[in-house]
Design a protein around this motif. Structure first.
Motif, mmCIF file in Angstrom:
data_model
loop_
_atom_site.group_PDB
_atom_site.id
_atom_site.type_symbol
_atom_site.label_atom_id
_atom_site.label_comp_id
_atom_site.label_asym_id
_atom_site.label_seq_id
_atom_site.Cartn_x
_atom_site.Cartn_y
_atom_site.Cartn_z
ATOM 1 N N THR A 146 -20.846 40.729 11.917
ATOM 2 C CA THR A 146 -20.842 41.658 13.046
ATOM 3 C C THR A 146 -19.957 41.157 14.174
ATOM 4 O O THR A 146 -19.262 41.941 14.832
ATOM 5 N N LYS A 147 -19.951 39.860 14.420
ATOM 6 C CA LYS A 147 -19.176 39.327 15.543
ATOM 7 C C LYS A 147 -17.677 39.502 15.342
ATOM 8 O O LYS A 147 -16.906 39.421 16.316
ATOM 9 N N THR A 187 -28.296 46.714 24.498
ATOM 10 C CA THR A 187 -27.224 45.827 24.084
ATOM 11 C C THR A 187 -25.973 46.673 23.965
ATOM 12 O O THR A 187 -25.987 47.722 23.328
ATOM 13 N N MET A 246 -27.870 39.019 15.620
ATOM 14 C CA MET A 246 -27.201 40.159 15.007
ATOM 15 C C MET A 246 -25.738 39.837 14.675
ATOM 16 O O MET A 246 -25.193 40.304 13.662
ATOM 17 N N SER A 247 -25.095 39.028 15.517
ATOM 18 C CA SER A 247 -23.670 38.739 15.329
ATOM 19 C C SER A 247 -23.401 38.000 14.024
ATOM 20 O O SER A 247 -22.301 38.074 13.483
ATOM 21 N N ASP A 268 -31.336 40.845 19.876
ATOM 22 C CA ASP A 268 -30.783 39.505 20.076
ATOM 23 C C ASP A 268 -29.380 39.509 19.452
ATOM 24 O O ASP A 268 -29.234 39.430 18.228
ATOM 25 N N TYR A 269 -28.365 39.617 20.293
ATOM 26 C CA TYR A 269 -27.007 39.738 19.752
ATOM 27 C C TYR A 269 -26.600 38.494 18.977
ATOM 28 O O TYR A 269 -25.869 38.594 17.983
ATOM 29 N N GLU A 270 -27.026 37.320 19.405
ATOM 30 C CA GLU A 270 -26.644 36.106 18.700
ATOM 31 C C GLU A 270 -27.084 36.154 17.245
ATOM 32 O O GLU A 270 -26.337 35.754 16.347
ATOM 33 N N LEU A 288 -22.115 47.018 22.702
ATOM 34 C CA LEU A 288 -21.206 46.456 21.712
ATOM 35 C C LEU A 288 -19.799 47.025 21.913
ATOM 36 O O LEU A 288 -19.604 48.243 21.921
ATOM 37 N N HIS A 344 -18.082 42.783 19.728
ATOM 38 C CA HIS A 344 -18.404 41.742 20.692
ATOM 39 C C HIS A 344 -19.397 42.310 21.700
ATOM 40 O O HIS A 344 -19.339 43.498 22.053
ATOM 41 N N GLU A 345 -20.292 41.474 22.160
ATOM 42 C CA GLU A 345 -21.255 41.964 23.147
ATOM 43 C C GLU A 345 -20.593 42.045 24.523
ATOM 44 O O GLU A 345 -19.933 41.114 24.966
#
Length: 464
Positions: free
Chosen positions: A31-32, A110, A154-155, A150-152, A112, A36-37
């Motif tokens: 995902t990252k 969040t 999810m990334s 939690d993007y971290e 994106l 990007h968040e």
């Protein structure tokens, strides 16, 4: 339109439990790499945004939202740029929504920002796929309504990535399919509107003029009511019924420590969707929650006085309500079901009585002073029976049409998931499709009549 769609010739294991096999030539990327968040804050002069299931992320002014963020908190909201996607736990049912304008949104979301390889529009459809939406539960923190993405985490998860030409084919096909589905649903919603107008005409005539067309009339002195049968009375609501205010004294209302007990808890959305009777519930309060709320008895007629003002329904079980809902316990000379139909006719009047402010709440005092027609009790019961008998075929037609809409929405959900996850190959079919005109307003074509509730974060306004 979908005749001849077949699976791809070759597949491979994606390594993602929720995805399973995907076309062998598709890539799988973290995902990252694709998103990007965006965590920028401090833009208090940007317009407020709202996340909707039918129009994506738009300006709150355009949507007509019912809440306003305090001016002092605007600098805490997150910046959203055109083409960004936003998600919160509250939007799981609708997936991740794309932004059509620049603005700021609640920090609960969040945000994106897509990379160049994720800007074709493919992910606008992919984020609606139920398997992906279900997988989002793996990336949340907190409990219940307090959860966030939690993007971290999810990334580090992976997503499928078709080549650009194939993304374009998928977007073309699904845009075309959605246009056709939207047209079908719009026509069915129009039919439901006409059927409801017929119902309303039957109810309006019966509760304001009675069943005897030859009965002599007299002026009621009430603007919304007009003339009424000469032997009827007109009384204030508070003279004929006891009004009970709902309660939930703790703020914030979504504190998880008050939930998951044995006491059903009903909010305004449930009343709006209920029809005449509230027969089910999704939330419950525990003993702690009951201590800050109020339990209404089965059979109570309830009305929403905030958010969707003036919706009414009858409770079929004991339940707690917040202070955005009131209950009515009629006295001996007022039939509860007759009052229900009177309130249906008073919806516009109730809205007019609500003060024009940021929330438009309707107070118990205002409701209590409003006038209603009051026939003799036996005549009230006859009117109720007449309405229920005369509206049976209309209710049957409405239920059937709503089911057709639900089936079409289920079909859309399944079709979208099958295509964006590579279960069906639409490349040849997309190439044969005719071009469709764009929306005259120049905005993404979506059906504003899909579903009953548009705002994803269905949280009632806090009251002072």
């Amino acid at each position: 339109m979908i005749e001849g769609l077949k699976p791809y010739a070759e597949y491979k294991e994606s390594g993602l439990p929720w995805l399973g096999r995907c076309p062998s030539h598709w890539s799988v990327r973290r995902t990252k790499i694709l998103f990007h968040e965006r965590v920028q804050k401090g833009f208090p002069n940007e317009p407020l945004l709202a996340a909707t299931q039918t129009k994506g992320v738009i300006k709150k002014d355009d949507y007509g939202t019912r809440t306003v963020t305090a001016q002092k908190d605007l600098h805490l909201l997150k910046l959203v740029e055109v083409g960004d996607y936003v998600i919160s736990l509250r939007s799981f049912q609708g997936g991740i929504e794309v932004a059509h304008c620049r603005g700021i949104i609640s920090p609960a979301y969040t945000v994106l920002k897509p990379s160049q390889s994720a800007t074709s529009g493919y992910y606008s459809h992919f984020f609606k796929a139920k398997p992906f939406i279900d997988s989002l539960s793996l990336f949340v923190t907190g409990i219940r309504e307090g959860q966030n993405i939690d993007y971290e985490r999810m990334s580090r998860a992976e997503m499928p990535l078709p080549c650009e030409d194939e993304q374009a084919a998928i977007v073309r096909f699904l845009d075309y399919a959605n246009r056709k589905i939207d047209g079908f649903i719009r026509a069915k919603r129009k039919l439901i509107g006409l059927l409801n107008e017929q119902k309303q005409a039957i109810i309006q005539r019966a509760v304001t003029r009675g069943l005897d067309p030859d009965a002599p009339l007299k002026p009621s002195g009430i603007s919304w009511l007009g003339d009424i049968p000469a032997h009827w009375e007109a009384k204030r609501v508070k003279q004929t019924t006891r009004i009970l205010r709902g309660k939930f004294s703790h703020r914030p209302r979504n504190d998880p420590s008050f939930y998951d007990g044995k006491y059903p808890f009903i909010q305004t959305g449930a009343v709006a969707r209920a029809g005449k009777f509230i027969a089910s519930y999704k939330q419950t309060l525990n003993e702690k929650g009951l201590s800050v709320s109020k339990l209404f008895p089965s059979g109570t007629l309830v009305m929403t006085i905030a958010a969707n003002i003036g919706d009414v329904a009858i409770l079929t079980f004991e339940a707690c309500f917040p202070d955005s809902i009131v209950g009515f316990v009629p006295a001996g000379k007022l039939d509860r079901d007759y009052l229900y139909f009177v309130f249906l006719c008073m919806k516009d009047e109730l809205l007019r009585e609500a003060p024009v402010n940021t929330q438009g709440n309707l107070s118990i005092e205002r409701i209590g002073t409003m006038w209603i027609p009051l026939p003799p009790l036996l005549e009230q019961e006859q009117i109720t029976k007449y309405i229920e008998t005369e509206t049976i075929p209309l209710n049957t037609a409405i239920t059937r049409t709503e089911r057709e809409i639900a089936l079409m929405q289920e079909y859309r959900t399944r079709l979208t998931a099958d295509i964006v996850t590579g279960k069906l190959d639409v490349r040849e079919a997309a190439a044969r499709l005719p071009d469709l005109p764009t929306d005259p307003a120049g905005e993404p074509f979506t059906d504003e009549v899909l579903g009953y509730t548009d705002v994803l974060d269905e949280i009632e306004p806090e009251e002072s």
